[in-house]
Design an enzyme around this catalytic site. Structure first.
Site, mmCIF file in Angstrom:
data_model
loop_
_atom_site.group_PDB
_atom_site.id
_atom_site.type_symbol
_atom_site.label_atom_id
_atom_site.label_comp_id
_atom_site.label_asym_id
_atom_site.label_seq_id
_atom_site.Cartn_x
_atom_site.Cartn_y
_atom_site.Cartn_z
ATOM 1 C CE LYS A 130 -2.691 3.348 1.803
ATOM 2 N NZ LYS A 130 -2.200 4.709 1.526
ATOM 3 N N GLY A 157 6.180 5.885 7.929
ATOM 4 C CA GLY A 157 5.164 6.920 7.877
ATOM 5 C C GLY A 157 5.086 7.646 9.206
ATOM 6 C CB SER A 158 2.483 9.779 10.643
ATOM 7 O OG SER A 158 1.341 8.967 10.853
ATOM 8 C CB THR A 190 -0.098 6.064 10.534
ATOM 9 O OG1 THR A 190 -0.753 7.255 10.106
ATOM 10 C CG2 THR A 190 -0.591 4.894 9.704
ATOM 11 C CD GLU A 196 12.071 6.159 9.441
ATOM 12 O OE1 GLU A 196 11.780 7.192 10.092
ATOM 13 O OE2 GLU A 196 12.104 6.121 8.209
ATOM 14 C CB CYS A 226 11.692 10.710 8.823
ATOM 15 S SG CYS A 226 12.698 9.492 7.972
ATOM 16 C CD GLU A 231 7.597 14.239 12.034
ATOM 17 O OE1 GLU A 231 8.543 13.712 11.441
ATOM 18 O OE2 GLU A 231 6.562 13.625 12.351
ATOM 19 C CB SER A 248 21.560 7.436 6.334
ATOM 20 O OG SER A 248 20.312 7.093 5.779
#
Length: 542
Positions: free
Chosen positions: A214, A267-268, A271, A295, A329, A425, A491
């Site tokens: 998804k 994602g967040s 979530t 993550e 992020c 954030e 990174s």
């Protein structure tokens, strides 16, 4: 049994070098042609379920953030029925995909990496990333091309390293470990901000898992093209099935299905916590305990010591906070500056920020494109309106959505170290500064550690080795990726394994064997060459 793959040597793995895109270069011309191709294609993006293209008629536009009146095509959104079909297709493919030799599973992925590095797919996927995600040419190339290539190749190398970890044996028996794919399907949920995060679907599949993928709603085109690349490279139907649409419409089915084997998520934080709660609430209904790998967000820091190099610090702030509109992020979003350094640093940041060009990322001079969608822009506009009202804006602070969703690169200064601007954030090109007294270095390090729930990335700038040692000690759990005299972003696969803990995720380090093992289910086999013929042990004899 798994082939003893560790004896098979692979080529060196990355990092793949980005192209220069200098004026008049062949790669700049190829990119321009690819941009024209993507702009004019008029994509009609279906869900991919097994061998079938599924068009639901529930269409959503694919737009260009920096020119939101420009539509690249439409994507068909899936619902519960299509998600269930995707799960069934993944389950059917699992019956044979995970039993293939590792060479057969790795082949289409390695072929795709070569096609992406050397063929027209590099320009095509870069162009789609520039247009759909509003990335500059350089940012698109290091993401859609370089990082994607390196993830694919690293997945194969890490799989072989894992296979090579075998138990010992004694005369009379032979022990081995088979690294089976998980029993069930992997639900991969990828973010909008990095095309290379299609690796969340690719990595588990290399190990023999089958996947329901998804993608983020604002990254439908780059996901579609990524899967088309894999299919052209020979990936069989049903191994990775993609469903587009709203999270609840798809997640409510996938996350409660008895055959859910793992969630691979970026994602967040909100979530991810919802996913975790859903899995926990349904834990008695699964065939196996699902692996949950994620993550999430960050409020990433730069903490400067009075001994810091001013020029290096200023450049790190600009690059770390503004590249890709702060929508990484890992982006630097909070700065702790010593009072003795702040006046000069502030002037330098103002001068550099005012030089940054905001606009169409397909133009060579642009450094900052648009934020991803109207909802995000509205959130940022509200936050910066409050900042202007509070008098915290040092430079920037404006937004504009007339033609694109633009947010100016911004530096704020707050006097409250618990201000929402420095603790919550935002995901925008906004760097919030707190100025501390030089004598409060130790207290400031504790402040950096305790001010947010996150633990993703951070950087210390200092010439004093004792200050670096202090930061390393006090900030040990504040960042999963810690940088000394460098920005906290960028990174590289195989060099700085990425991931954070606390509210930033499970820190399973994408692109490493530690991540891959989460999607394997080891089975130990003992082959007894000398079976016992008598149940009694010697001590039983009188």
């Amino acid at each position: 049994m798994t082939t003893p793959a560790g004896r098979t040597a692979l080529f060196p793995i990355g990092p793949t070098a980005p192209r220069g895109y200098a004026s008049g270069s062949p790669e700049r011309a190829a990119t321009a042609a690819a941009l024209d191709e993507v702009r004019s294609a008029g994509y009609d993006i279906p869900n991919r379920v097994g061998a079938v293209e599924v068009r639901t008629g529930r269409r959503a536009p694919v737009v260009t953030p920096h020119a939101h009146a420009v539509q690249l095509g439409e994507v068909h959104h899936a619902g519960a029925a299509e998600t269930l079909r995707a799960i069934e297709a993944a389950t059917a493919a699992a019956s044979w995909w995970g039993r293939l030799p590792w060479e057969d599973r790795a082949a289409p992925f390695l072929r795709a990496a070569d096609m992406l590095e050397h063929g027209p797919w590099r320009d095509r996927l870069n162009a789609a990333t520039m247009l759909e995600l509003s990335k500059t040419t350089y940012q698109a190339d290091i993401d859609a091309a370089c990082e994607t290539i390196d993830f694919i190749r690293a997945n194969v190398e890490n799989m072989l390293r894992m296979y090579d970890v075998q138990p010992g044996s004694l005369p009379g028996s032979w022990n081995s470990v088979e690294y089976r794919p998980l029993e069930g399907f992997v639900f991969a949920v990828t973010p909008f901000n990095f095309t290379c995060m299609n690796n969340l679907a690719f990595g588990p599949a290399v190990l023999g898992n089958t996947v329901v993928w998804k993608p983020a709603e604002s990254a439908s085109l780059v996901a579609h093209l990524s899967l088309e690349l894999l299919r052209e490279a020979g990936l069989p139907d049903g191994v990775i099935n993609v469903v587009y649409g709203h999270g609840p419409d798809i997640g409510d089915v996938a996350l409660t299905h008895r055959d859910l084997a793992a969630v691979h998520f970026t994602g967040s934080t909100a979530t991810f916590q919802h996913i975790w709660r859903t899995v926990g609430a349904n834990v008695a209904g699964y065939r196996n305990y699902p692996r949950v790998v994620g993550e999430t967000g960050g409020k990433d820091f730069i903490v400067a010591h009075p001994s810091a190099d001013l020029d290096a610090l200023a450049v790190a702030c600009v690059r770390g906070a503004y590249e890709y509109q702060g929508q990484k992020c890992s982006a630097a979003s909070r700065l702790y500056a010593p009072a003795s350094l702040w006046p000069a640093l502030r002037d330098r940041l103002v001068a550099l920020t005012e030089q940054v060009v905001v606009g169409d990322p397909t133009l060579a001079s642009t450094y900052v494109g648009a934020v991803i969608n109207a909802r995000q822009h509205a959130k940022h506009a509200a936050a910066l309106a409050k900042a202007r009202a509070d008098g915290t804006v040092v430079v920037g602070g404006n937004t504009d959505d007339a033609t694109g969703w633009f947010v100016d690169p911004t530096v704020l200064q707050v006097t409250d170290p618990r201000s929402p601007f420095i603790t919550e954030e935002l995901f925008a090109p906004v760097l919030t500064t707190y100025v501390y007294d030089d004598a409060d270095w130790d207290a400031t390090l504790r402040l950096v550690d305790e001010s947010t729930p996150y633990g993703l990335t951070g950087a210390v700038f200092a010439a004093d080795p004792d200050a670096i040692h202090d930061a390393d000690r006090e900030l040990r759990y504040t960042a999963g990726n810690f940088y000394v005299n460098d920005k906290p972003t960028g990174s590289v696969v195989g060099q700085q394994p990425f991931g954070g803990a606390r509210a930033s995720g499970t820190n399973d380090k994408a692109g490493t064997v530690w991540n891959m093992i989460r999607f394997a289910s080891p089975r130990t086999t003992k082959r007894n060459h000398l079976p016992a013929r008598d149940y009694r042990y010697p001590h039983l004899d009188s």
